[in-house]
Motif scaffolding. Structure first.
Motif, PDB file in Angstrom:
ATOM      1  N   SER A 255       5.380  76.061  34.249  1.00 26.24           N
ATOM      2  CA  SER A 255       5.035  76.857  32.726  1.00 26.24           C
ATOM      3  C   SER A 255       5.888  76.448  31.894  1.00 26.24           C
ATOM      4  CB  SER A 255       4.662  78.333  33.089  1.00 26.24           C
ATOM      5  OG  SER A 255       5.936  78.895  33.313  1.00 26.24           O
ATOM      6  N   ALA A 256       7.243  75.820  32.134  1.00 30.47           N
ATOM      7  CA  ALA A 256       8.304  75.662  31.358  1.00 30.47           C
ATOM      8  C   ALA A 256       8.423  74.167  31.029  1.00 30.47           C
ATOM      9  CB  ALA A 256       9.773  76.199  32.124  1.00 30.47           C
ATOM     10  N   SER A 257       9.410  74.035  29.988  1.00 29.30           N
ATOM     11  CA  SER A 257       9.588  72.727  29.494  1.00 29.30           C
ATOM     12  C   SER A 257      10.597  71.963  30.468  1.00 29.30           C
ATOM     13  CB  SER A 257      10.352  72.684  28.086  1.00 29.30           C
ATOM     14  OG  SER A 257       9.409  73.163  27.084  1.00 29.30           O
ATOM     15  N   LEU A 258      10.819  70.658  30.164  1.00 33.56           N
ATOM     16  CA  LEU A 258      11.659  69.767  30.891  1.00 33.56           C
ATOM     17  C   LEU A 258      13.173  70.510  31.188  1.00 33.56           C
ATOM     18  CD1 LEU A 258      10.709  66.378  29.812  1.00 33.56           C
ATOM     19  CD2 LEU A 258       9.848  67.333  32.004  1.00 33.56           C
ATOM     20  N   ILE A 259      13.342  70.706  32.416  1.00 33.13           N
ATOM     21  CA  ILE A 259      14.921  71.039  32.793  1.00 33.13           C
ATOM     22  C   ILE A 259      15.850  69.824  32.601  1.00 33.13           C
ATOM     23  CG2 ILE A 259      14.035  73.055  33.668  1.00 33.13           C
ATOM     24  CD1 ILE A 259      14.671  71.668  36.243  1.00 33.13           C
ATOM     25  N   ALA A 260      17.180  70.222  32.694  1.00 33.80           N
ATOM     26  CA  ALA A 260      18.079  69.202  32.682  1.00 33.80           C
ATOM     27  C   ALA A 260      18.120  68.427  33.837  1.00 33.80           C
ATOM     28  CB  ALA A 260      19.705  69.967  32.400  1.00 33.80           C
ATOM     29  N   SER A 261      17.722  68.881  35.036  1.00 35.49           N
ATOM     30  CA  SER A 261      17.830  67.858  36.204  1.00 35.49           C
ATOM     31  C   SER A 261      16.688  66.841  36.124  1.00 35.49           C
ATOM     32  CB  SER A 261      17.682  68.771  37.300  1.00 35.49           C
ATOM     33  OG  SER A 261      16.616  69.412  37.438  1.00 35.49           O
ATOM     34  N   GLU A 262      15.679  67.501  35.437  1.00 37.66           N
ATOM     35  CA  GLU A 262      14.568  66.561  35.217  1.00 37.66           C
ATOM     36  C   GLU A 262      14.687  65.468  34.205  1.00 37.66           C
ATOM     37  OE1 GLU A 262      10.109  68.082  35.649  1.00 37.66           O
ATOM     38  OE2 GLU A 262      11.165  69.736  34.799  1.00 37.66           O
ATOM     39  N   LEU A 263      15.352  65.796  33.295  1.00 35.82           N
ATOM     40  CA  LEU A 263      15.501  64.793  32.358  1.00 35.82           C
ATOM     41  C   LEU A 263      16.496  63.638  32.836  1.00 35.82           C
ATOM     42  CD1 LEU A 263      16.259  67.296  29.188  1.00 35.82           C
ATOM     43  CD2 LEU A 263      14.493  65.357  29.385  1.00 35.82           C
ATOM     44  N   TRP A 264      17.675  63.969  33.636  1.00 32.18           N
ATOM     45  CA  TRP A 264      18.637  63.133  34.098  1.00 32.18           C
ATOM     46  C   TRP A 264      17.771  62.293  35.200  1.00 32.18           C
ATOM     47  CZ3 TRP A 264      22.743  61.686  31.970  1.00 32.18           C
ATOM     48  CH2 TRP A 264      23.586  62.417  31.368  1.00 32.18           C
ATOM     49  N   LEU A 265      16.813  62.913  35.977  1.00 34.44           N
ATOM     50  CA  LEU A 265      16.167  62.296  36.761  1.00 34.44           C
ATOM     51  C   LEU A 265      15.357  61.103  36.297  1.00 34.44           C
ATOM     52  CD1 LEU A 265      15.082  61.735  39.864  1.00 34.44           C
ATOM     53  CD2 LEU A 265      13.074  63.313  39.122  1.00 34.44           C
ATOM     54  N   TYR A 266      14.579  61.440  35.179  1.00 36.45           N
ATOM     55  CA  TYR A 266      13.835  60.359  34.448  1.00 36.45           C
ATOM     56  C   TYR A 266      14.809  59.186  33.612  1.00 36.45           C
ATOM     57  CZ  TYR A 266      10.271  63.630  35.365  1.00 36.45           C
ATOM     58  OH  TYR A 266       9.059  64.326  36.066  1.00 36.45           O
ATOM     59  N   LEU A 267      15.765  59.798  33.291  1.00 35.38           N
ATOM     60  CA  LEU A 267      16.845  58.672  32.841  1.00 35.38           C
ATOM     61  C   LEU A 267      17.277  57.766  33.886  1.00 35.38           C
ATOM     62  CD1 LEU A 267      18.816  60.795  30.170  1.00 35.38           C
ATOM     63  CD2 LEU A 267      17.251  59.069  29.608  1.00 35.38           C
ATOM     64  N   PHE A 268      17.535  58.200  34.850  1.00 32.30           N
ATOM     65  CA  PHE A 268      17.931  57.446  35.846  1.00 32.30           C
ATOM     66  C   PHE A 268      16.987  56.445  36.249  1.00 32.30           C
ATOM     67  CE2 PHE A 268      22.476  59.176  38.323  1.00 32.30           C
ATOM     68  CZ  PHE A 268      22.831  59.518  37.201  1.00 32.30           C
ATOM     69  N   THR A 269      15.852  56.946  36.464  1.00 30.08           N
ATOM     70  CA  THR A 269      14.688  56.089  37.094  1.00 30.08           C
ATOM     71  C   THR A 269      14.544  54.874  35.873  1.00 30.08           C
ATOM     72  OG1 THR A 269      13.749  57.845  37.902  1.00 30.08           O
ATOM     73  CG2 THR A 269      12.254  56.063  37.657  1.00 30.08           C
ATOM     74  N   PHE A 270      14.333  55.430  34.586  1.00 24.36           N
ATOM     75  CA  PHE A 270      14.295  54.272  33.587  1.00 24.36           C
ATOM     76  C   PHE A 270      15.227  53.292  33.570  1.00 24.36           C
ATOM     77  CE2 PHE A 270      11.668  57.529  31.254  1.00 24.36           C
ATOM     78  CZ  PHE A 270      10.348  56.935  31.628  1.00 24.36           C
ATOM     79  N   GLY A 271      16.735  53.603  33.923  1.00 24.42           N
ATOM     80  CA  GLY A 271      17.643  52.941  33.922  1.00 24.42           C
ATOM     81  C   GLY A 271      17.356  51.803  35.443  1.00 24.42           C
ATOM     82  N   PHE A 272      16.973  52.325  36.356  1.00 25.59           N
ATOM     83  CA  PHE A 272      16.790  51.489  37.456  1.00 25.59           C
ATOM     84  C   PHE A 272      15.479  50.496  37.220  1.00 25.59           C
ATOM     85  CE2 PHE A 272      18.111  55.143  40.088  1.00 25.59           C
ATOM     86  CZ  PHE A 272      19.220  54.656  40.173  1.00 25.59           C
ATOM     87  N   ILE A 273      14.456  50.940  36.528  1.00 26.81           N
ATOM     88  CA  ILE A 273      13.475  49.918  36.233  1.00 26.81           C
ATOM     89  C   ILE A 273      13.849  48.825  35.277  1.00 26.81           C
ATOM     90  CG2 ILE A 273      11.221  49.914  34.901  1.00 26.81           C
ATOM     91  CD1 ILE A 273      10.747  52.765  35.835  1.00 26.81           C
ATOM     92  N   LEU A 274      14.641  49.239  34.171  1.00 34.44           N
ATOM     93  CA  LEU A 274      15.239  48.129  33.387  1.00 34.44           C
ATOM     94  C   LEU A 274      15.983  47.099  34.041  1.00 34.44           C
ATOM     95  CD1 LEU A 274      15.474  47.391  30.427  1.00 34.44           C
ATOM     96  CD2 LEU A 274      17.455  48.621  30.206  1.00 34.44           C
ATOM     97  N   ASP A 275      16.707  47.677  35.187  1.00 34.30           N
ATOM     98  CA  ASP A 275      17.507  46.726  35.920  1.00 34.30           C
ATOM     99  C   ASP A 275      16.749  45.665  36.926  1.00 34.30           C
ATOM    100  OD1 ASP A 275      20.389  45.815  37.215  1.00 34.30           O
ATOM    101  OD2 ASP A 275      19.610  46.490  38.888  1.00 34.30           O
ATOM    102  N   GLU A 276      15.733  46.289  37.332  1.00 34.36           N
ATOM    103  CA  GLU A 276      14.643  45.401  37.936  1.00 34.36           C
ATOM    104  C   GLU A 276      14.280  44.629  36.939  1.00 34.36           C
ATOM    105  OE1 GLU A 276      13.469  45.899  41.673  1.00 34.36           O
ATOM    106  OE2 GLU A 276      15.371  46.642  41.445  1.00 34.36           O
ATOM    107  N   ILE A 277      13.802  44.971  36.110  1.00 32.93           N
ATOM    108  CA  ILE A 277      13.202  43.752  35.000  1.00 32.93           C
ATOM    109  C   ILE A 277      14.061  42.750  34.684  1.00 32.93           C
ATOM    110  CG2 ILE A 277      12.016  43.517  32.886  1.00 32.93           C
ATOM    111  CD1 ILE A 277      10.959  46.303  33.123  1.00 32.93           C
TER     112      ILE A 277
END
Length: 651
Positions: A255-277
């Motif tokens: 029921s809550a908005s994105l928490i800080a750990s989620e934001l960092w998790l998604y940021l890390f993931t997008f960094g990994f995807i950018l590196d793979e590409i």
């Protein structure tokens, strides 16, 4: 025995012009390859086992043939520095690997002679290994034999430049990879003693400061390119990534908005995807492998979970749609846990045990593809049969039950009760046949495939581990990047450098800003790197003063009193101190114990014969070659007489 490091006149790495510059055209490489291939084809006219090829009395691996391969490279001289033959002989390792590739391709297309072509491919590998094992000039071997890129003319056009280092890894040539020269070159690349050229990222230079003991000379953001340091940083990033993931999943609040750990998790993931590409665009399809697919599956799950979370935020907190999307996001994110934990194993493959187990796991996954192909064909046929029996009465009411039962059967959960009243007797007979095929045939085939893959890997565990480490090292350096930003730091590069500056700023100014930026964000790591390299430089400096290899004296072994390198509290290094102390103790002890060491060694060399493998066999390699030559001459004579007889008969 002690010396002040500051007073040691250490020789520098040979300058680029002091080494033989390799300038061999693709057509010359092709000509050398054709010469060597014809020689190997002549030497190996019939198929042989690997044991027959490498045995001591082998007539395939001989000194005479080895010298002929060296002569096939052409040029003047005997391969000494400054001669043209040295320039052409530098291509031989690359050429022999190309010949291995040719023979492997022939073995796949000409199955009736596949064993013969596989033998020739193995012989080519063995001679490439011998070239690397016998070469004494490490700078020439590393730069010109292994790292120099060559092109070869194929069907009238030049191939893309490639080097023997990467070609051996791509061909999985464990014989070449296991050679001492190849492994030493890999060690230098892993430590950053050989680095990508600043002018041409696909070429390699020797690190000029490897013997510089000053701390600040190694505080350089370019040292992040070193595979060893990249591996350590990526392991740290993966642990942080796991921590963010664990906190986000274990503190789920739909029921809550994105928490800080989620934001960092998604940021890390997008960094990994950018590196793979980025790496996929630079390397191409050759970059795609088992572990890339493993990582990409993880990233896809996290991105899908992020999509559901974003979709949920478009609805009010109390709405059912938001709760439904949030639950789906956390469910998908929870399914990614085995992949995130398993990802840590990728950074432990430098340990031999984990490296061998990961290779076994990868091979088992490949072998299971055969099982699943057979299973899909068999299960598809029976599923259609069961569905046909189900709808024969005009209604479809047990189709889902059939799918569930068939799935449980494959997973060793046979269930005969569901067949009661299902299209008797056809349903019962079909299920018995399906159970027999799956549990008795297909599953046993899978076990046999797994056992074969496991045995093959562990029979060659050392070579497979070395090949795995070679591929791991090359993964860090095959995608040239002038400025290495390890994900998720590549997002900072994109946000603060590429988008605001790169498109309009002068290249030199942009590079200066880039170095300053890298020095700031990598400063904690650069401090540790500088400490490590300054310490290693003192040993390298001393090794060069003694005229030994840079990577000598790394370990202090009990049986060698003159190895090892130590520095006391006063900054004085010691080399072989134990040997000196032992000699002094001997002189102070029983005078009758001491012998003349030099005289004893000469006596050993005189009275103990060198091992001669030809003594252990009935025929020597030289005799065998002489016998083969006589047989060839006799065959030619018989052919000539037959031809003359045929001509006289016709006249």
């Amino acid at each position: 025995m002690s010396t002040d490091l500051a007073s040691v006149p250490a020789p520098l790495v040979p300058a680029q012009d002091d080494l033989p510059l390799v300038q061999v055209s693709p057509k010359q490489v092709l000509k050398i390859a054709l010469r060597v291939k014809k020689l190997i084809d002549t030497v190996v006219p019939i198929q042989l086992t690997e044991e027959e090829v490498i045995k001591p009395s082998s007539i395939v691996l001989t000194e005479k043939i080895f010298q002929l391969i060296l002569e096939a490279a052409g040029g003047k001289g005997d391969g000494a520095p400054g001669t043209s033959s040295r320039r052409y002989r530098a291509t031989l390792v690359f050429v022999l690997l190309v010949i291995k590739k040719w023979n492997r391709r022939a073995a796949l297309s000409l199955l009736y002679d596949s064993d013969l072509y596989n033998t020739r491919a193995f012989v080519a590998e063995c001679y490439a290994k011998r070239i690397l094992d016998t070469e004494q000039d490490e700078y020439y071997m590393f730069r010109d034999m292994l790292c120099q890129r060559y092109s070869i003319t194929v069907h009238g056009s030049d191939s893309a430049p490639a080097n023997a280092l990467e070609l051996a890894a791509d061909l999985h040539s464990t014989v070449v990879i296991g050679s001492s020269g190849y492994q030493r070159c890999m060690k230098w690349l892993w430590r950053g003693w050989m680095v990508q050229s600043d002018q041409t990222p696909t070429e390699y230079d020797f690190y000029a400061k490897v013997n510089d003991p000053r701390f600040w000379s190694h505080f350089d953001p370019d040292r992040i390119k070193t595979p060893k340091y990249q591996n350590y940083i990526q392991l740290l990033v993966s642990l942080i990534y796991l921590a963010f993931y664990s906190y986000a999943v274990n503190n789920a609040n739909p029921s809550a908005s994105l928490i800080a750990s989620e934001l960092w998790l998604y940021l890390f993931t997008f960094g990994f995807i950018l590196d793979e590409i980025n790496k996929l665009l630079n390397v191409g399809y050759a970059y795609i492998g088992f572990w890339n697919t493993f990582n990409d599956t993880l990233y896809i799950l996290v991105v899908v979970a992020f999509g559901f979370r974003c979709a949920a935020l478009t609805y009010s907190k109390s709405s059912d749609q938001r709760l439904s999307y949030d639950l789906a996001a956390y469910h998908i994110l929870s399914c990614a846990a085995p992949l995130i934990w398993g990802r840590l194993l990728l950074f432990l493959d430098s340990v031999r045990f984990f490296g061998a187990m990961l290779i076994v796991l990868k091979e088992l996954m490949k072998e299971s593809i055969i099982f699943f192909v057979l299973l899909v064909v068999v299960a598809g046929g029976f599923l259609q049969a069961f569905i046909g029996l189900d709808i024969a009465d005009g209604t479809r009411d047990v189709t889902m039950l059939v799918v569930q039962v068939m799935t449980r059967t494959v997973l060793d959960g046979i269930d005969f009760e569901w067949m009661d009243g299902f299209a008797p007797p056809y349903g019962e007979v079909l299920y018995y046949i399906f159970t027999f095929l799956v549990s008795t045939l297909l599953l046993n085939i899978l076990v046999a495939l797994f056992n074969s893959a496991y045995q093959n890997i562990y029979d060659n565990a050392t070579d497979e581990y070395l090949a795995s480490m070679a591929q791991k090292t090359l993964r860090f350096i095959r995608a040239p990047d002038e400025n290495v930003f390890i994900p998720p730091l590549n997002l900072l590069e994109l946000a603060f450098l590429i988008l605001p500056f790169e498109w309009w700023m002068d290249a030199s100014m942009y590079q200066r800003i880039n170095r300053i930026f890298m020095s700031i964000i990598y400063s904690p790591f650069l401090l540790l790197i500088a400490v490590d390299e300054a310490k290693a430089a003192r040993r390298v400096l001393y090794n060069r003063s003694k005229g030994v290899h840079d990577d000598a004296n790394e370990e202090d072994e009990e049986w060698d009193l003159f190895d090892g390198f130590t520095i006391d509290a006063h900054g004085i290094h010691s080399y072989g101190a134990e040997a000196v102390q032992m000699e002094m103790a001997i002189e102070a002890g029983d005078p009758e114990f001491k012998i003349d060491e030099d005289a004893f060694q000469k006596k050993v060399e005189k009275q103990v014969p060198n091992f001669d493998p030809q003594r252990q066999t009935g025929i020597s390699a030289a005799k065998a070659e002489e016998l083969i030559a006589k047989i060839d001459a006799l065959s030619a004579l018989v052919e000539k007489l037959t031809l003359e007889k045929g001509q006289s008969s016709s006249s």
